[in-house]
Design a protein around this motif. Sequence first.
Motif, short mmCIF file in Angstrom:
data_model
loop_
_atom_site.label_atom_id
_atom_site.label_comp_id
_atom_site.label_asym_id
_atom_site.label_seq_id
_atom_site.Cartn_x
_atom_site.Cartn_y
_atom_site.Cartn_z
N ASN A 179 0.80 -1.23 0.00
CA ASN A 179 0.00 0.00 0.00
C ASN A 179 0.83 1.28 0.00
O ASN A 179 0.29 2.38 -0.01
N LEU A 207 2.93 2.43 2.35
CA LEU A 207 3.42 2.96 3.64
C LEU A 207 4.93 2.71 3.73
O LEU A 207 5.66 3.49 4.34
N PHE A 210 7.09 5.13 2.21
CA PHE A 210 6.62 6.51 2.41
C PHE A 210 6.61 6.90 3.89
O PHE A 210 7.11 7.96 4.27
N SER A 211 6.05 6.07 4.74
CA SER A 211 5.98 6.40 6.17
C SER A 211 7.07 5.71 6.99
O SER A 211 7.46 6.20 8.03
N TYR A 212 7.50 4.53 6.52
CA TYR A 212 8.55 3.80 7.23
C TYR A 212 9.70 3.60 6.25
O TYR A 212 9.73 2.62 5.51
N ILE A 254 2.81 6.81 -2.43
CA ILE A 254 1.70 6.24 -1.66
C ILE A 254 0.35 6.66 -2.27
O ILE A 254 -0.61 5.90 -2.29
N PHE A 255 0.31 7.87 -2.84
CA PHE A 255 -0.96 8.37 -3.40
C PHE A 255 -1.32 7.61 -4.67
O PHE A 255 -2.47 7.25 -4.87
N SER A 307 -2.51 4.21 -3.82
CA SER A 307 -3.83 4.16 -3.20
C SER A 307 -4.96 4.14 -4.24
O SER A 307 -6.10 3.87 -3.91
N THR A 331 -6.70 0.01 1.56
CA THR A 331 -6.28 -0.68 2.78
C THR A 331 -7.27 -0.45 3.91
O THR A 331 -7.64 0.68 4.19
N ASN A 382 -1.33 7.43 9.13
CA ASN A 382 -1.25 6.40 8.09
C ASN A 382 -2.58 6.28 7.35
O ASN A 382 -2.62 6.22 6.13
N GLU A 397 -3.03 9.23 4.98
CA GLU A 397 -2.18 9.19 3.79
C GLU A 397 -2.62 8.09 2.83
O GLU A 397 -2.60 8.28 1.62
N LEU A 398 -3.04 6.96 3.39
CA LEU A 398 -3.47 5.86 2.54
C LEU A 398 -4.71 6.25 1.73
O LEU A 398 -5.02 5.62 0.74
N GLY A 420 -5.12 9.35 0.57
CA GLY A 420 -4.79 10.46 -0.33
C GLY A 420 -4.81 11.84 0.28
O GLY A 420 -4.90 12.83 -0.44
N LYS A 465 -2.62 15.03 -1.15
CA LYS A 465 -2.26 14.75 -2.53
C LYS A 465 -2.28 16.02 -3.36
O LYS A 465 -1.34 16.30 -4.12
#
Lengths: 567, 275
Positions: A54, A56, A59-61, A81-82, A85, A90, B220, B223-224, B226, B229
Amino acid sequence: MQEPIISFKDYTYHYRSQAEPTIHNINLEINKGERIIIVGPSGCGKSTLAHCLNGLNPFSYPGESTGSLTICGIEAGKAGIFELSQFVGTVLQDTDGQFIGMTVLEDIAFSMENDCVPQEEMIKRTHAEAEKVSLVEKLEAAPHELSGGQKQRVSMAGVMINKVPVLLFDEPLANLDPAAGRDAIELIDHLQKDGEKTVVIIEHRLEDAMHMGADRIILMENGRIINDSAPEDLFLSDKLIKAGIREPLYLTALKYAGIQLSKDMHVERMQELSLNDSHKEQIRKWYEERRAKAPGKERPEVLRAEGIHFGYTPEKENLSDISFSIKEGEMVSIVGKNGAGKSTMAKLLCGFEKPGQGMLYYQGRDMSGDTIKERAAHIGYVMQNPNQMISKPMIFEEVALSLTLQKLPEEEIKERVYETLKICGLYEFRNWPVNALSYGQKKRVTIASILVAKPQILILDEPTAGQDFRHYTEIMEFLKELNEKGITVLMITHDMHLMLEYTSRSLVFADGKKIADTTPEALFADPELLKRASLKETSLYELAKRCGLPAENYIRAFIEYDREVRA
Amino acid sequence: MSATLSYIKKDSPIHRLTGSTKFIFFLIWSIAAMITYDTRILIAMFLMGVVFFVISGLKWKDIRFAVLFMIWLIVINLIALFVFSPEQGVEIYGTRHELVHLFWRYSIVVEEFFYLFNFMMKYLAVIPAALLFILATNPSEFAASLNKIGVSYKVGYSVAIALRYIPDVQRDFHDISQAQQARGIDLSKKDKMTARLKNSAAILFPLVLSSLQRIEVISNAMELRGFGKNKKRTWIVERPFKKGDYIALLIAIVMLAVSAWFMVLNGGRYYNPFV
């Protein structure tokens, strides 16, 4: 042959904060429309795999990857990540935490808002999506007005609204009670068939996740895939047990009866399991040999509640007319839906709240005059989330806290803390910082920090929530040991295995009332009661029915045998 | 009774106004009250405020605690003003009508009390509008309305989310403090100050940890889906401007204009009945 929708080729992911890669050389192809369940013990890399899907990760980790991962023909490492998505929706594990909007309507529309979709279209699409998850009535509701299962449905609608081809569920059952979990799996099944989605479910409650079947089960261990096959092939092998994953109960029951599992028995789901007459005969024979034993001896009472009434506000009663008695050395489960009053009951026992009416007795003595502190000397309370309890950076200090506050001599503190740490299997970590421990170990630290005050009764709120089978067994065996040393244990839980395997009695709560006080085996043989407690039937019940055996006795025989085998 | 002010869902002409209207109305209304000390205007604004409040269908018990608290603050403020400059009114209005001499430099002077009355009315003129903004604005619209007047939506959304998590954090705090008290941490006033400070760390440490966990999950999740964006985003709860919104804003603007016009007529911020 069409292109796979997700394709890992020799993929390795290495978090920047870790010395070693977390997943190694993953090769996995997932085709359009498939349903895949990924299982594995905690720390096996299944969440990392999901985070790579997904976006993350990274992007986040942040971290580095080698090999390749393509999703819908797009190189995941190059997409953000965008962009990912758009393809992968998720649904996270934490049903509360992921609720972003102030109401259902806003939460479902959240991703459209970020895409600058015009308002009129948003409203239309939100209604259509809410209909699919039957939440149209609840569009204006705030999160606290919803049950866990409803919140999860909101999250599902919120990701599906983007018409994503892949739905990714990260432990969807972890925060739901068994009945809501079953409904969730049925809904996922329905949505998948309806929308031609590809579904990836990460879950360690394998039997529950398999409720509506799956095309393949991926088993991971130590960052590698060790099985990628149809469910029945996995179930016929011993890989699950070797990896420390609980296999479905009916399979264990069949094996105990000495039945050789084979492909023509359709072992993947209880509903499809085909048993011939000789199989049934074998189960009956096993049962006759294992007939229930005599009940245990009478023990003195430690705790009694009489006609308890309580409400947080005068308008609403959260508990009404609760009475029960707990005997010394019992291990009791308190079960029921969220909001049924279980935790409130625990708070009353600890003295955090005072009952409006009714009496509480400890060893026959009225407790109503005792302060929180005085009660804590007899009754220890362990919260569900260890992070909410741990207040010192070092393990020793944390466990010693209550003794330090009593200003006991240093020598005595040291002695008692060491003793407790030994009981809890934490002695070798005594000089470690708390944050170096795993979640399960932290849980032990919190139990140790309560035990050190030597309470006679231990109340635990969801002791095994979010634990894999290995940690579950570890924690529960530890509690059982404590119990055998004479400590009475009360547990608030949704975990059916816990109730069956470790408790001799269940208090069932519904809508602020105690609706049953019975043995777990009797509870699981009573479909009507299960429904009111928001639990679900186990496959053992089904198995007993098919063989024409009395369910309650069969379940009891199974549990007793299972305990012997595992001990 | 509730000690905290939060959105109360109702259906009224005030509730039907958009969040932005209520926010802009509140700003203009406050400016109008701030620039003037004209008694007539302030009384008119206060009375109109009361009328708006009645229209909103909110109940006295919804605001009782907040209003009593504010009145207490105002009274302290007035006493302080009087103590520090008992002749401020005389300076402003240029005349001195003493009724009774109290002691030392303190007397009951009509001009001073008229000044203090006007000062109080300034608060009273704004309080109904402020309460209405807080109680009748759906928090979902709050971010949207900040965004509309030019605040970045990321800032607006963070504020809204923070507001929404206050009850959750309160609950966490409550749970943690109960569990820690059971371990013998004394939070009552019996202990010494230093000990109490040390003890509250035992609650704050886990509270911060569990809040950080919460933040990780929500960011999280956002962001997941969007968030962040695009430079702009749309809002599903945003409502179009209707007649009522235009009327409300017109009322506010007229009020501002009247307030400014009276300043010209009075030749200053004060209305002087003494000459």
